[in-house]
Structures are given as structure tokens and as C-alpha cells.
Design a protein around this motif. Structure first.
Motif, short mmCIF file in Angstrom:
data_model
loop_
_atom_site.label_atom_id
_atom_site.label_comp_id
_atom_site.label_asym_id
_atom_site.label_seq_id
_atom_site.Cartn_x
_atom_site.Cartn_y
_atom_site.Cartn_z
N ASP A 48 1.06 -1.47 -0.15
CA ASP A 48 -0.09 -0.21 0.01
C ASP A 48 0.95 1.10 0.19
O ASP A 48 0.63 2.60 0.61
N ALA A 49 2.00 1.03 -0.45
CA ALA A 49 3.29 2.18 -0.20
C ALA A 49 2.65 3.74 -1.45
O ALA A 49 2.76 4.52 -1.28
N SER A 128 -5.47 5.31 -3.30
CA SER A 128 -5.17 5.80 -4.37
C SER A 128 -4.36 4.77 -5.03
O SER A 128 -3.81 4.52 -5.90
N PHE A 129 -6.08 3.29 -5.57
CA PHE A 129 -5.79 2.88 -6.65
C PHE A 129 -5.65 3.78 -7.68
O PHE A 129 -6.82 3.75 -8.21
N PRO A 130 -4.65 3.65 -9.07
CA PRO A 130 -4.78 4.19 -10.07
C PRO A 130 -5.79 4.04 -11.47
O PRO A 130 -6.14 2.42 -11.40
N LEU A 181 -0.63 -2.76 -10.76
CA LEU A 181 -0.07 -1.29 -9.03
C LEU A 181 0.86 -1.45 -8.96
O LEU A 181 1.85 -2.57 -9.04
N PRO A 182 1.48 -0.62 -8.03
CA PRO A 182 3.01 -0.05 -7.85
C PRO A 182 3.73 -1.74 -7.03
O PRO A 182 4.54 -1.73 -7.40
N THR A 183 2.54 -1.68 -6.02
CA THR A 183 3.45 -2.50 -5.04
C THR A 183 1.66 -3.21 -4.96
O THR A 183 0.91 -3.31 -5.29
N GLN A 259 -2.30 1.97 12.00
CA GLN A 259 -2.45 2.73 10.51
C GLN A 259 -1.28 1.75 8.95
O GLN A 259 -1.25 0.89 9.82
N LEU A 260 -1.88 2.72 8.16
CA LEU A 260 -2.73 1.98 7.47
C LEU A 260 -1.11 1.25 6.41
O LEU A 260 -0.63 0.40 5.96
#
Length: 787
Positions: A48-49, A128-130, A181-183, A259-260
């Protein structure tokens, strides 16, 4: 001085090429496994970065207190929590409630099972899912898809504006497609759809404060707000919300925050958790890597100490020349570091080779960001590994005294005369053999689940997913084909997870029991070869209202206390508190789900709207002909949809045989055995070199080759036997630890233990025998001519 150390190290490595290769390959193998584990651990911290507000986003979880005062953490919370916090506290910037859902959607004539989340508009403001294209699903009856799910439904066509249909929720318009997703994320899904309609469907389940396990609550604090502000208000929220409420199965619950950015890796397991990696699992993976690296380190220690006599003379000369111990330590440690850096270079190549493996991509390195930090970690780890591997030989070698060297005493004997070198060989093969027994047990269990007797017919059975083709039409078309014995329909395939529901003995009574519920046609029982022990088969159904005749299995008769199988016929059960069904027959128990659980209560009823598969029984010898004709029928009915029919045997094999997992485990065990055998080869090689004159004398005195081979190899064969004796009970226990989770499993007998020990003795004997045989064939003139 450092340059001199490196030059001496490189000269020694080049002088002893075999030993250098064994050490470099072994350390590279261990480093490769460790690097995979390190990459997975780093990836766990990167979860989730990509969310822009992850530092001020929190998931609220519930600590539930049972009636026995046991506290259990739940990742879920009641639905009203997020809205309550946002309305009553100004420091809450946004709140969202997310419900996980397993549903079937129909789109583009394809009916697919999906795993998704019902989300509200706040979800897309928090996360912020792209998006690759389109817009978020913030409006009622809208949905966004992952790229993989978009391809499954619509192929290469543009999915934006297309419609997905849900049997209960209605139609959903595709408004967007998510980018890769980036990560990785702790939320794993196929689609995200608007929660408006889903909330209507589940109003009773998600709108009460008593329901603490239905969904996940996320809140985003306003910039500059400390997390303590949220922690302080949660107890008062619980107190006000639960005042006057009575819980049937718990005493109550409290809330706390996560915390996320610290959600992954998870420090402990939670009920209804999401998909973040667990710390114990990561430690176990890293432990496997360290064990592999330790085996390679054993080789380095072993071979270095084996050559201790020749190196001891070097140490004696250096000490006589004025060298102090710390200088000698530095030299030997430098050799070890140079060796580890060479191994690191080979490990990078091996890592590139294993990267494409499906298991590695899915479970270890998928989504990992390969930036400079991870390469720096790899380099630092290899240097530390080299230092640790070299510290024992360096301390031993640097501690030799010149007088001891002249008397050829090395001081390496330990308990009861068993040398350290022999102990390390035993440990290597014990670890390898235990791992091999565990892997073979796992493979045999998977094969048993794929090929075992489930109690229903599986040979020459063809399953055809019907998607949105009307089941009666497809069945009528297939009934006309020659070579087909029977045609039936079902909601799910036997061998899958199944649909679990709670069934009541009476509508208002408390005698309930969970049961698996299948919708099948009237021809399904004879088609699958099921046995009726009482009553009769269901009548043909043309509408769902006629599906109130049900068949149950013998286990259901016991669970609902219906007496004997004959007594159960004619009795009434209740589905979903609203539908009464009558038992018309009882089928003999059979295994209809996974082998992990024992036979459970089963209920079969005839509800045509729930049919998802058509199952054909095919006459012997007509398999290819029937398959070709069924494809033609499908092409005529659905010309643009691919045919996805599958033989039942192939389905069960794919369902239970995890070839990718077994391949990766086999690779690890192969590396372990390779490291062990190479270390053994090095020891045998050095031993034969030191006894070359003895061999020459014995040959001159008339010794035969077979006698010399046995003389040179018997000590090493004893080590293999000792390793087998130690590993057999440990492997047996590790195998049963794996089988313990299966209700039906294979046994661990001679076929498993004997095969593994046989492989160990075969590889070890070949390694020992070939090298000693070569030494025994040497011409004694060559070894004795200088005497």
C-alpha cells in the motif's frame, strides 16, 4: 594490507579450483533462497505504499470479548462506525466502509465468479488505486474492474460503458479499469462496485451495531491530527453505541486503530483478516533461506578445516616471520568475503533464472520494487554471510602454534572422537532428507486428492460451463449427440468448495446445522453414479418453485437427527427461515468437497436458475468424437465465446495438484542435496589426496580395487547411514505435521521413507564411489616414485 589479503585470497581460490567451485556454488544457492526471502520481506513493508494519504489513514479493528472472557482481534467493525465518527468528530477527513463479497456476474455472455468489495464514494478519496482508464465507481450501480477481470469478461474490447448483471443486485455499468498496482495491497479483489445496491440486499446484516464481522472501516484524519485523537474517542463511541444492546454470543467489543503504513507485515493473525503477509510466515521463509545458506557455510567450514594441515604450515611460517593473530584472522576473513562476493555474482544469475517461476512471482517477489536499497541489502547480507561462514575456520587456523603444526596436531576433535567435519556432513544430509520426506509426502497427498475415490463417477465425464446459455436448451442440444449416455446440470462441481448454508430442522426451532447445498437436475444422481439408500430421486423441475423436493446424504440424517435413512424420507427442513423443503430420498455418503474436511451434511435440490454447469457421461471410446461434437454445438450457440469444457479427471487434477508449489519446493531440496553432495565430494577428494601414498603401498602389496574403494569410502558411507537414522523419525514427524490438516490422507510408509533413503544412499554412494574408484585405479608408481 587489504590489497595483499585480496591477492592471496584470489590465488588460493584459483589454486584449489574444485573446492572454490563447491563453496561458490553452495553459497550462491543459499544466497539465492535468502534473497528471495529478503525480497518478499521488503515487499511486505512496501504494501500500500502507493496510497497518497497512507500516513494519515487508519483501519479500525475490533477486539471481541467472548463469553469465556477470551479476547480475539477482528479486522472488521460494525457498519455505522465510520459514518458516526465522521459526523461527530471534526478531525475525521473521510471515512469508508468496505464489504467483501463473493458474487457471480454476467457480462458479454460470460458468467464468472468474482471476489470484490462493495465500496462507498469515500473509498476512492481515501485510497489511491490508479485507474488505467475511466473514472471511479462513485455512483449507484457502477463498477470498476481490474485489468485481468476486464480481459476475462470483454477480451480486447473497451469495457467502459459495458454492463455486468447480478442476479440479485441488478445491472452495473463499468466506469473504469484499474491500472497495474506499483506494489501489492492488503486489499485483493477482482472488482469494486458501488455499495448502494449491496446495502439494500444486506440491510439486516450490515446496519446493526451487533454485527461486528461484516465489513472493514477506514478513516482518514485531517492533516496534522495525531493518531491519539482517534484512539481517545473510540471508547466513548463504543459505550454510546452499545448501551442497552444485548449480544447473544459475546460479552462485547472495543476498537483500536492500525495505521495503513504499518498494516503490513501483520504482527498477529486476525479473524476476517485481509491479505497482508504475516510476520511468522515471513520468518519461516527467511529461516528456510538461512538453513540453505547454513548448509553451504558448513561446506566452507568443512573444506577449510579439511585442508587445515596444509594451511597450518602456512600459519606457522607466518607466525615465525612475525605475524600476529589478528593479521592472520584478517587474511582468512578476507578470503571468506571474496568467496561470498563471487557467490553473490552467481546468486544474481540464479535469481534471474528462478524469477519467472509462477510460484516465485505469485507468492514471493510479485509487486516488489527492485530499487537500489534491495540490491544494497543483498550485497551487505552476502558480506555478513561470508564473515560469519569464515569466522570459525579463521579462529581455528589462526590459533595454530608452530610446535603443534610440526607434530601435525590440529585440535579439531570433539565429543567421543567424532570430528566436527563429519558432524557437519551428517547435519547437511539430515536437513536435506527431512525436507525430501516432507516434499514427497506433500506430492503424494496432492496426487491422492487428484486421483482418489470420491464416491462419484469421474471417468469419461465432461463438464461444460453454460455461462448465460439456458441450461434446458444446451441439454436438449447435447442429448441429441451419439456417444453421450446422460446429460445433467449442476450449480457447482463436486470437488470444489461448495455453497455452505444453515439449515433448520423446524422453522422456529433452534436445531440448526450448517450443510452444503447443491442445485442439480433430476438426472444428476444416476449420471454421477450416486447410490440412493432410501426413498427416490427428485422429480423433474421446470421452475424454481418445483425444487422443494430434496435429497440429503447420510451425514445430514445424523446431523438433523432424523432417525434412520428410511425415517428421514418425507420429513421437512427449512432453508433461509423461509423455504420449506421435503426430503424425498437419502444418498450414500461420498466425498463431494476437498479432502481436507470430513464428509459434511449435503442437500441436493432442483433449482434450474442456479445451474452453472452441464455434465455429460460419455461412452467408452467415444471421448474424442463427443468432445469435437460438443465444441460444434457450443460454437453454434455461442460463436464468439471460447469453449471451456473440461474432463472431470482434469478438473480434479488441476484443483488439487499444485505443480508450481511442488516445483519450487523441489528446487529448494535439489539445491540442498547438491550442496550436500558437493561438500561430500570435496571431503572425499581431499581424503583420497592425503592417502594417495597409502593407496599406492596397498596396491603394491596386492590389494584389489574393490578393497581400496571400500577402505576409502566406508567412513563416509557410515555418515550417510547415521544421517538416514536421524532423519527418518524427524521426516516422519514433519510429514504427519503436514497431513494433520487433512481428514483423508495418505500414510507415510516404506514407499515414502524407503524411496527418500534410497535416493540419499544412491547420490551419496555415487559421489563417494566414483571419486574413490578413480583414486583406486591410480598407478602406484606415480605416487611412490619419490619415496
Amino acid at each position: 594490507m587489504l590489497t595483499n589479503y585480496i591477492k592471496i585470497a584470489l590465488r588460493n581460490l584459483w589454486k584449489h579450483k574444485l573446492f572454490s567451485f563447491i563453496n561458490v556454488f553452495g553459497l550462491a544457492s543459499g544466497l539465492t533462497v535468502c534473497m528471495l526471502a529478503i525480497a518478499h520481506i521488503k515487499g511486505a513493508f512496501d504494501y500500500d505504499a502507493f496510497h497518497q494519504s497512507r500516513e494519515r489513514t487508519y483501519r479500525i479493528i475490533s477486539d471481541v470479548v467472548s463469553l469465556t472472557n477470551d479476547k480475539a482481534p477482528f479486522a472488521t467493525t460494525p457498519k455505522p462506525l465510520g459514518a458516526t465518527l465522521k459526523q461527530q468528530y471534526g478531525f475525521i477527513d473521510e471515512a469508508s466502509y468496505v464489504v467483501r463479497s463473493y458474487d457471480e456476474f454476467l457480462g458479454n455472455h460470460k458468467r464468472l465468479s468474482t471476489m470484490g468489495f462493495a465500496v462507498d464514494p469515500g473509498f476512492f478519496r481515501i485510497f489511491s488505486f490508479p485507474l488505467a482508464q475511466g473514472r471511479p465507481a462513485t455512483e449507484p450501480n457502477t463498477v470498476v474492474l481490474t485489468q485481468a477481470m476486464a480481459r476475462k469478461f470483454f477480451g480486447t474490447a473497451n469495457p467502459i460503458g459495458q454492463t455486468l448483471q447480478h442476479q440479485e443486485l441488478g445491472n452495473f455499468t463499468v466506469t473504469g479499469v484499474l491500472a497495474e498496482l506499483p506494489t501489492k495491497s492488503h486489499l485483493v479483489f477482482d472488482l469494486l462496485f458501488s455499495a448502494t445496491s449491496y446495502g439494500v440486499k444486506n440491510r439486516a446484516a450490515v446496519s446493526e451495531w451487533q454485527q461486528y464481522h461484516t465489513g472493514y472501516t477506514y478513516v482518514m484524519l485531517k492533516p496534522g491530527t495525531p493518531a491519539e485523537a482517534l484512539d481517545i474517542v473510540l471508547p466513548s463511541v463504543v459505550s454510546r453505541a452499545t448501551r442497552g444492546l444485548r449480544f447473544a454470543d459475546i460479552k462485547g467489543y472495543s476498537f483500536r486503530t492500525q495505521q495503513l503504513s504499518r498494516l503490513s507485515p501483520a504482527r498477529g493473525e486476525m479473524m476476517y483478516g485481509t491479505y497482508e503477509p504475516q510476520v511468522p510466515g515471513l520468518l519461516a521463509e527467511f529461516g528456510i533461506g538461512l538453513i540453505t545458506l547454513l548448509l553451504a557455510a558448513f561446506n566452507y567450514v568443512n573444506l577449510t578445516l579439511a585442508r587445515s594441515l596444509s594451511r597450518a604450515r602456512e600459519v606457522g611460517i607466518r607466525k615465525v616471520s612475525g605475524a600476529v593473530r589478528w593479521q592472520l584472522l584478517g587474511q582468512f576473513m578476507a578470503e571468506s568475503v571474496v568467496l561470498s562476493l563471487l557467490a553473490l555474482s552467481l546468486a544474481f544469475l540464479m535469481l534471474e533464472l528462478v524469477k519467472p517461476m509462477a510460484f516465485v512471482q505469485q507468492w514471493l517477489i510479485g509487486g516488489v520494487r527492485w530499487d537500489w536499497t534491495i540490491w544494497a541489502i543483498f550485497a551487505l547480507f552476502s558480506i555478513v554471510a561470508g564473515l560469519l561462514a569464515g569466522i570459525v575456520p579463521a579462529r581455528v587456523l589462526s590459533g595454530f602454534e608452530p610446535a603443534q603444526v610440526l607434530r601435525s596436531h590440529s585440535g579439531l576433535r570433539i565429543i567421543r572422537g567424532l570430528s566436527l567435519r563429519k558432524s557437519l556432513i551428517v547435519v547437511q544430509f539430515v536437513v536435506s532428507l527431512v525436507a525430501m520426506i516432507g516434499l514427497l509426502t506433500m506430492v503424494r497427498q496432492m496426487d491422492y486428492m487428484a486421483t482418489g475415490d470420491y464416491g462419484f463417477r469421474r471417468e469419461r465425464m465432461l463438464n461444460v460451463p453454460i455461462n448465460d446459455v439456458p441450461a434446458p436448451r444446451l441439454m436438449n442440444e447435447l442429448n441429441r449427440l451419439s456417444g453421450i449416455e446422460r446429460v445433467s446440470a449442476t450449480s457447482e462441481l463436486f470437488g470444489s468448495h461448495g455453497n455452505y448454508q444453515t439449515i433448520k430442522r423446524t422453522r422456529t426451532g433452534q436445531n440448526t446445522s450448517p450443510a452444503f447445498v447443491w442445485s442439480v437436475s433430476e438426472q444428476f444422481v444416476p449420471n454421477m453414479g450416486l447410490t440412493l439408500v432410501a426413498g427416490q430421486n427428485m422429480a423433474a423441475a421446470v421452475a424454481d418453485t418445483t425444487g422443494r423436493q430434496v435429497l440429503i446424504n447420510e451425514e445430514a440424517v445424523k446431523a438433523f437427527r432424523l432417525g434412520t435413512s428410511r425415517d428421514a424420507v418425507g420429513q421437512v427442513l427449512w432453508l433461509n427461515d423461509s423455504t420449506d423443503v421435503q426430503v424425498v430420498g437419502v444418498v450414500k455418503d461420498f466425498r463431494f468437497t476437498t479432502f481436507a474436511i470430513a464428509v459434511k451434511p449435503l442437500l441436493l435440490h432442483n433449482v434450474p436458475s442456479q445451474f452453472r454447469y452441464v455434465t455429460l457421461s460419455v461412452a467408452a471410446g467415444a471421448e474424442e468424437k463427443v468432445m469435437a461434437e460438443v465444441k460444434q454445438v457450443w460454437k453454434r450457440l455461442r460463436p464468439f465465446d471460447p469453449f471451456e469444457g473440461q474432463w472431470y479427471d482434469d478438473f480434479l487434477e488441476a484443483r488439487h495438484t499444485h505443480a508450481d508449489d511442488a516445483d519450487f519446493m523441489g528446487l529448494l531440496i535439489g539445491l540442498a542435496f547438491s550442496i550436500g553432495c558437493l561438500g561430500l565430494l570435496g571431503m572425499v577428494t581431499y581424503t583420497t589426496q592425503t592417502r594417495v601414498k597409502e593407496i599406492g603401498v596397498r596396491k603394491v602389496m596386492g590389494a584389489e580395487v574393490s578393497q581400496l574403494v571400500w577402505l576409502l569410502s566406508r567412513d563416509f558411507v557410515k555418515l550417510l547411514v547415521i544421517a538416514a537414522a536421524i532423519a527418518l523419525p524427524l521426516g516422519y514427524l514433519s510429514g504427519y505435521a503436514f497431513l494433520f490438516s487433512f481428514a483423508y490422507h495418505v500414510s507415510i510408509g516404506f514407499e515414502t521413507l524407503g524411496l527418500c533413503v534410497g535416493v540419499l544412499l544412491l547420490l551419496g554412494s555415487l559421489t563417494i564411489g566414483l571419486r574413490t574408484y578413480r583414486a583406486a585405479l591410480a598407478n602406484p608408481v606415480m605416487s611412490l616414485r619419490s619415496e
